[in-house]
Enzyme design. Sequence first.
Site, PDB file in Angstrom:
ATOM      1  N   GLY A   1       0.832  -1.185   0.000  1.00  0.00           N
ATOM      2  CA  GLY A   1       0.000   0.000   0.000  1.00  0.00           C
ATOM      3  C   GLY A   1       0.870   1.239   0.000  1.00  0.00           C
ATOM      4  O   GLY A   1       2.078   1.161   0.163  1.00  0.00           O
TER       5      GLY A   1
ATOM      6  N   LYS B   1       7.593  -0.275   6.279  1.00  0.00           N
ATOM      7  CA  LYS B   1       7.031   1.022   5.922  1.00  0.00           C
ATOM      8  C   LYS B   1       8.167   1.995   5.663  1.00  0.00           C
ATOM      9  O   LYS B   1       8.997   2.256   6.524  1.00  0.00           O
ATOM     10  CB  LYS B   1       6.166   1.527   7.071  1.00  0.00           C
ATOM     11  CG  LYS B   1       5.399   2.783   6.727  1.00  0.00           C
ATOM     12  CD  LYS B   1       4.294   3.070   7.718  1.00  0.00           C
ATOM     13  CE  LYS B   1       3.343   4.103   7.146  1.00  0.00           C
ATOM     14  NZ  LYS B   1       2.010   3.616   6.940  1.00  0.00           N
TER      15      LYS B   1
ATOM     16  N   PHE C   1       2.220   9.144   4.102  1.00  0.00           N
ATOM     17  CA  PHE C   1       3.399   9.075   4.947  1.00  0.00           C
ATOM     18  C   PHE C   1       4.396   8.026   4.469  1.00  0.00           C
ATOM     19  O   PHE C   1       5.383   7.775   5.113  1.00  0.00           O
ATOM     20  CB  PHE C   1       2.982   8.819   6.393  1.00  0.00           C
ATOM     21  CG  PHE C   1       2.099   9.903   6.906  1.00  0.00           C
ATOM     22  CD1 PHE C   1       2.634  11.138   7.251  1.00  0.00           C
ATOM     23  CD2 PHE C   1       0.739   9.727   6.981  1.00  0.00           C
ATOM     24  CE1 PHE C   1       1.821  12.154   7.690  1.00  0.00           C
ATOM     25  CE2 PHE C   1      -0.086  10.747   7.424  1.00  0.00           C
ATOM     26  CZ  PHE C   1       0.451  11.963   7.773  1.00  0.00           C
ATOM     27  N   GLY C   2       4.092   7.424   3.345  1.00  0.00           N
ATOM     28  CA  GLY C   2       5.046   6.473   2.809  1.00  0.00           C
ATOM     29  C   GLY C   2       4.383   5.233   2.259  1.00  0.00           C
ATOM     30  O   GLY C   2       3.173   5.073   2.330  1.00  0.00           O
ATOM     31  N   SER C   3       5.225   4.371   1.705  1.00  0.00           N
ATOM     32  CA  SER C   3       4.732   3.145   1.101  1.00  0.00           C
ATOM     33  C   SER C   3       5.067   1.968   1.999  1.00  0.00           C
ATOM     34  O   SER C   3       6.013   2.014   2.772  1.00  0.00           O
ATOM     35  CB  SER C   3       5.388   2.929  -0.261  1.00  0.00           C
ATOM     36  OG  SER C   3       5.106   4.035  -1.070  1.00  0.00           O
ATOM     37  N   VAL C   4       4.297   0.922   1.859  1.00  0.00           N
ATOM     38  CA  VAL C   4       4.499  -0.265   2.667  1.00  0.00           C
ATOM     39  C   VAL C   4       4.787  -1.448   1.764  1.00  0.00           C
ATOM     40  O   VAL C   4       4.117  -1.637   0.751  1.00  0.00           O
ATOM     41  CB  VAL C   4       3.255  -0.563   3.524  1.00  0.00           C
ATOM     42  CG1 VAL C   4       3.508  -1.751   4.417  1.00  0.00           C
ATOM     43  CG2 VAL C   4       2.892   0.649   4.338  1.00  0.00           C
TER      44      VAL C   4
ATOM     45  N   GLY D   1       0.652   5.686   0.912  1.00  0.00           N
ATOM     46  CA  GLY D   1      -0.162   6.792   1.413  1.00  0.00           C
ATOM     47  C   GLY D   1       0.688   8.025   1.581  1.00  0.00           C
ATOM     48  O   GLY D   1       1.805   8.105   1.058  1.00  0.00           O
TER      49      GLY D   1
ATOM     50  N   ASP E   1      -5.094   9.057  13.658  1.00  0.00           N
ATOM     51  CA  ASP E   1      -5.540   8.646  12.328  1.00  0.00           C
ATOM     52  C   ASP E   1      -6.295   7.323  12.398  1.00  0.00           C
ATOM     53  O   ASP E   1      -6.001   6.382  11.671  1.00  0.00           O
ATOM     54  CB  ASP E   1      -4.318   8.543  11.399  1.00  0.00           C
ATOM     55  CG  ASP E   1      -4.705   8.551   9.927  1.00  0.00           C
ATOM     56  OD1 ASP E   1      -5.873   8.882   9.616  1.00  0.00           O
ATOM     57  OD2 ASP E   1      -3.853   8.213   9.097  1.00  0.00           O
TER      58      ASP E   1
END
Length: 793
Positions: A491, A512, A495-498, A493, A607
Amino acid sequence: MGIQNKLCSLCHIYLPIILLSLGIHVALASDTIFTGQSLTGNQTLTSQGGTFELGFFKPGNSAYYYLGIWYKQVPVPTVVWVANREEPLLNTSSELQLSEDGNLVLLNQFKIPIWSTNSSSSTPNSIVAVLLDTGNLALRDGSNSSEIIWQSFEHPTDTWLPHGSLGMNKVTGKVQVLSSWINQENPSPGLFTEVINKDGAGEFYLVWNRTQIYWRSGIWNGQIFPNVAEMTPSYFFKFSYVSNEKENYFTYTVDDSSVLTRYVVEYGQGKQFMWVNDTQKWLLLFSRPNDPCDANSICGSFGTCNKKILPICECLYGFEPSSPKDWNLSDWSGGCVRKTSLQCGHEDGFLKMPDMYMPTQNLTVGSAKECESACIRNCSCSAYSYGGGCSIWSGGLQNLKQLSLGDNNGTVIYIRLATSDLPTFKGKNKKVLTIVIVVASVCSLALLGIILLLIWSKRLVGPSSAVQGSLVPYKYKDLQIVTNNFSAKLGAGCFGSVFKGELSDSSPIAVKMLEGFRQGEKEFRAEVSTLGTVQHVNLVRLRGFCSEGTKRLLVYDHMPFGSLDIHLFGKNSKTLEWKMRYQIALGTARGLAYLHEECRNCIIHCDIKPENILLDVGFCPKVADFGLAKLFGHDFSRVLTTVRGTRGYLAPEWISGVAITSKADVYSYGMMLFEIMSGRRNLDLAKDGKFDFFPTTVASRLNNHEEVISLLDSKLEGNFDEDQVTRACNIACWCIQEGEMNRPSMGYVVQVLEGVIEVGIPPVPLYLQNLVDNLGRERDDMECSGESSLVTE
Ligand SMILES: *[C@@H]1O[C@H](CO)[C@@H](O)[C@H](O)[C@H]1NC(C)=O
Ligand SMILES: *[C@@H]1O[C@H](CO)[C@@H](O)[C@H](O)[C@H]1NC(C)=O
Ligand SMILES: *[C@@H]1O[C@H](CO)[C@@H](O)[C@H](O)[C@H]1NC(C)=O
Ligand SMILES: *[C@@H]1O[C@H](CO)[C@@H](O)[C@H](O)[C@H]1NC(C)=O
Ligand SMILES: *[C@@H]1O[C@H](CO)[C@@H](O)[C@H](O)[C@H]1NC(C)=O
Ligand SMILES: *[C@@H]1O[C@H](CO)[C@@H](O)[C@H](O)[C@H]1NC(C)=O
Ligand SMILES: *[C@@H]1O[C@H](CO)[C@@H](O)[C@H](O)[C@H]1NC(C)=O
Ligand SMILES: *[C@@H]1O[C@H](CO)[C@@H](O)[C@H](O)[C@H]1NC(C)=O
Ligand SMILES: *[C@@H]1O[C@H](CO)[C@@H](O)[C@H](O)[C@H]1NC(C)=O
Ligand SMILES: *[C@@H]1O[C@H](CO)[C@@H](O)[C@H](O)[C@H]1NC(C)=O
């Protein structure tokens, strides 16, 4: 002398000669070599059941060829036997020939024999070589197949297969030895071997350099080896021990002969693997010794071993691999050498390394100071430690282990280094630098030092369970390896990718990669070390981190069932039963209550939304991404308030700009609870340009039980617990009250959901409709989209 001609003349229906001439990789489609025939180039033998194949192969990037046996149907090249371990072949013009004297002979490209079975038979002309479906290459009498002259099972290399035996001949004294490959590209016998106890007891040893025993299985009691509980009769292995005047040996079989399993001595450990067709991978059933770091001198001299990190071996600070090439191939036995040789005398200093393990000796020396000077006086001394007694080591330090913070029995070891190799040396008069540096396991040296101190100091105060499995500092290049160079994205977003990864012990992880991270190294360290102490069954476990240059990564347990949104809103997902939903709501509340109230520093998540609730096997909810808000500081709220999809969960105070408290999480939780009940996005209900905001609808109908029920997810088909629905509706509506003071704490929410306390009907939150209208207007200027969580593929 081509084999095809021989075969034809013998009227075997095998080889399609045409294929050979086309240069296509050709199997002989036969399991037998007859006298005078040979095998060369790409030709192979295949066992009758199609399980094993014999032929020439090239391990990895090696320049050499070997004759070996491997699994034909396993796509991961897995060699179980090698004929010419120590006599590599330069090219495939080599030949395996069944000679007239009844021996298999391997000829190199100059037709010079380099390996032979060396057996003698009274009837050499009727001998055949057969590759059996057990993986055994046997020379036997063509007219009497139970008359076996020679078999590869009696000459194992590193692998012990079912039906094979491992033992010794008591008459000749010849012992069968399993010996590890030198490295993955070189099958020559390595330093680690496994043999049966030569005194005749039914016991195995793992031995280093042919002499030093470092592991024992314990004596077979007819049922088990005391130190290998996995090999019990209840398991699928059947072990038997044969001991008579001539020989004693062990052999084993498995219940289901279609199961492929093998025991192999690899990097100092004996490992039993089983092939799993579904995953197309070898599954490790057990390994001995359990801890790869217990294999004697696995990291050589001046190497340290840390089982939690890949590769497990590292050089001590101030040292470098003696052979980077071997080190690269996971052969660490050559160890490490000093970057700068010792001056011998007072020009040397000591590097303090805490949490190390090394077998100690005891010298009678008065004090720590005397212990140090005893070492400095003797030029051959390379390290000392003082803990009650004084230990002094000379020459190469072996079996150094880097322990984790959870392991309680580490000692401090002082490593002697040339002053120029000492880290951050400041004063010339200082002989001993008490800078905490651990080399084996760091992304950045100083980084771990500080974290160690931080976590350590917490540990001394806090409950010991809080540090179970302490944070592992990973190297960026290791994370690249375990995530297959960040190839499987789970995924992405704001704040970064996972990315998905897998550790050496097969535990799945989610890595992450933080983006747009402006915080300095120091703050990052501090925050991450705090997060490392936060552990709860309803929180995703942070395993480790990496901080290298500008790179910041967090390593979490990977949750195979993905995030809640997929199960609630996904079109293809199975309907979550009410029981599950309630369990998820309660678990999430517990996780949040822990973050807010029970852990040392109150953590506001900021969040909470279904994307950040991950599910593990059994649908136990785990809150993800906690602590990111603090990590990102101001950037977090800036991004958050502009993210599509997050808006519906944000408490009004986010928009009005007053300070955020844990009650903001309570609000988001309430919003999410509505979605858990309705199975739909609160905000996705817009029709004809008009928002029909679910929470308002529910809130205005709380007095009318039937109407509330009619609003539940229709996919539940009426299967739910009415009392639980009432509790959930009431508490959700309390959670989304406009005034923070009117919202309950998460601890209170837990108690309500647990049925411990009752809660009354809340006022209808009238401000909501207003908010909805605003959201409608702002809908189009939201910049960052997508999921900001760990979403499964
Ligand atoms: C063996 O196989 C390789 C690749 O499959 C092929 O390039 C080569 O020509 C083959 N050699 C022979 C002698 O058939
Ligand atoms: C193998 O090496 C020999 C001698 O150098 C050479 O004659 C032969 O052509 C080579 N075979 C292959 C397949 O490269
Ligand atoms: C075969 O026997 C010869 C002489 O007895 C010996 O030199 C050689 O090492 C043996 N080879 C093997 C593979 O045992
Ligand atoms: C075949 O060989 C086995 C083992 O050496 C022997 O016991 C048996 O008598 C032989 N059978 C025949 C028919 O020769
Ligand atoms: C293994 O033992 C041999 C002699 O027994 C010795 O020469 C050799 O250096 C040892 N290997 C290592 C890696 O210590
Ligand atoms: C193994 O899996 C493959 C597909 O992954 C399948 O085609 C094959 O039939 C399976 N074999 C067995 C023995 O289950
Ligand atoms: C080690 O391996 C990496 C890639 O696997 C390679 O780039 C590097 O050159 C190798 N180093 C040595 C010394 O062989
Ligand atoms: C230095 O240490 C070595 C190994 O412990 C020992 O054999 C030697 O006698 C020591 N030398 C002196 C001068 O103490
Ligand atoms: C070393 O000596 C100290 C003090 O005599 C003693 O407490 C300790 O148990 C000894 N350690 C070992 C490994 O013998
Ligand atoms: C201390 O550490 C060593 C090495 O990891 C381990 O073998 C031993 O069991 C530990 N002892 C205790 C009491 O934990």
